[in-house]
Enzyme design. Structure first.
Site, mmCIF file in Angstrom:
data_model
loop_
_atom_site.group_PDB
_atom_site.id
_atom_site.type_symbol
_atom_site.label_atom_id
_atom_site.label_comp_id
_atom_site.label_asym_id
_atom_site.label_seq_id
_atom_site.Cartn_x
_atom_site.Cartn_y
_atom_site.Cartn_z
ATOM 1 N N LYS A 1 10.783 12.118 7.577
ATOM 2 C CA LYS A 1 12.417 11.792 7.853
ATOM 3 C C LYS A 1 13.494 10.848 8.699
ATOM 4 O O LYS A 1 14.074 10.443 8.348
ATOM 5 C CB LYS A 1 13.230 13.261 7.083
ATOM 6 N N LYS B 1 3.053 10.907 -5.053
ATOM 7 C CA LYS B 1 3.306 12.368 -5.377
ATOM 8 C C LYS B 1 4.854 11.485 -6.262
ATOM 9 O O LYS B 1 5.484 10.391 -6.426
ATOM 10 C CB LYS B 1 4.149 13.029 -4.547
ATOM 11 N N LYS C 1 11.953 11.399 -6.215
ATOM 12 C CA LYS C 1 13.360 11.351 -6.686
ATOM 13 C C LYS C 1 13.743 10.380 -5.422
ATOM 14 O O LYS C 1 14.138 9.393 -5.898
ATOM 15 C CB LYS C 1 14.214 12.184 -6.606
#
Ligand code: TRP
Length: 333
Positions: free
Chosen positions: A113, A196, A199
């Site tokens: 991140k 994966k 979103k």
């Protein structure tokens, strides 16, 4: 006493991966009469990355509505909002004094991140796993259903529990166990079986969102990547066919069937035959959830009331644990 705790961030729309990998499981735990369940919407975690203040409360309500629409019953499980229970943040500070920088620096989610600009990352993003540990330990939770990607964070929570116990010579916090289970713990993208379902994927075609209507679901499944082979009659034969395996896994999870029995049913069939059946199943299983979610969201006051009640129950557990922790640490009463 078994106490289950888990949470999701109110960052954006939930998708099939969240439902099959987490929510459906959380619902199944309701059958466990020995266990107490707490499911929170972790809004304090959601502000560790850029976000819109205007939509935070709305997103928080939406996740709570998704929990309930998926079948989590506020009478059987405590559903609440993290920021409504100030003890999470308070315990986080106490635990932060015992969390080693070196360990936090090794957290892969932080590295992902923060990206190249770790120097500019906020302290909150760095401390994210300590808050997560506090979420768990403030309830002395024993079982934590999480995805594979959260295992490292849970390891830190276990570590902090034992560091605290050792440092103060007590047996206050139990070791929380990760529960990585469920019909489909790893739901992959519809466009790429090696990624994966997420979103954050820029293609909306890669995922089925819980708010997608029947036509959208049908379109996404029709376009889902497959291969030219027919379906085999055994799982082993799906090695090296990640997209096929993913679709079979999803079908099995939605149908509450084993993958083997799905293959028995479709052995020798082409995807052109499998997909329409899959579309039917997905729409049948998901549309009641979508409808229920929309119904709940049409009356936000009702959701809010339910969350306030859940928050009260959560605080009733959290407050004495914080008090006990501070007493052990020697704070003035
Ligand atoms: N970090 C978790 C995730 O992104 C969400 C989370 C926050 C959580 N606190 C938690 C999960 C406590 C389980 C228990 O999925």
């Amino acid at each position: 006493m078994k106490r289950i705790l888990s949470g999701m961030q109110p960052t954006s729309q939930l998708h099939l991966g969240n439902y099959l990998g987490a929510l459906k499981n959380w619902v199944n735990f309701q059958e466990d009469k020995e266990a107490e369940r707490l499911y929170c919407v972790v809004d304090l975690h959601a502000i560790t990355q850029p976000y819109e203040p205007e939509t935070l409360a709305k997103a928080t309500r939406e996740i709570a509505a998704a929990y309930m629409a998926a079948g989590i019953d506020p009478k059987k499980s405590t559903i609440f909002v993290q920021s409504h229970v100030p003890q999470h943040s308070q315990l986080m500070w106490l635990l932060s004094t015992m969390a080693q920088m070196g360990k936090l620096e090794r957290m892969t989610q932080f590295k992902d991140k923060a990206g190249k600009n770790a120097e500019r990352a906020g302290l909150g993003l760095f401390a994210y796993p300590v808050l997560m540990a506090a979420d768990i330990l403030i309830y002395k939770a024993t079982h934590v259903p999480v995805g594979e990607d959260q295992k490292q964070h849970l390891e830190l929570a276990r570590d902090l529990a034992s560091t605290f116990n050792t440092r103060y010579g007590v047996d206050l916090f139990p070791q929380p166990e990760p529960v990585i289970a469920g019909p489909a713990p790893r739901v992959m993208s519809l466009r790429d079986g090696s990624k994966k379902m997420s979103k954050s994927d820029e293609s909306d075609m890669s995922r089925i969102n819980l708010i997608d209507d029947a036509d959208t679901i049908a379109k996404k499944i029709k376009k889902a990547k497959t291969d030219p082979e027919a379906l085999p009659d055994n799982l082993k034969a799906l090695d090296g066919r990640p997209e096929a395996l993913n679709l079979i896994t999803l079908y099995a999870a939605l149908a509450d069937q084993s993958k083997e029995s799905v293959l028995t049913q479709f052995a020798g069939k082409q995807f052109s035959e499998f997909k329409p059946a899959f579309i039917d199943l997905a729409v049948t299983r998901l549309s009641p959830i979508t409808a229920r979610m929309n119904e709940l969201l049409s009356d936000p006051a009702q959701i809010d009331a339910s969350l306030r009640e859940g928050g009260e129950k959560a605080r009733d557990i959290a407050a004495p644990v914080l008090q006990e922790t501070m007493k052990i640490m020697g704070f003035m009463p």
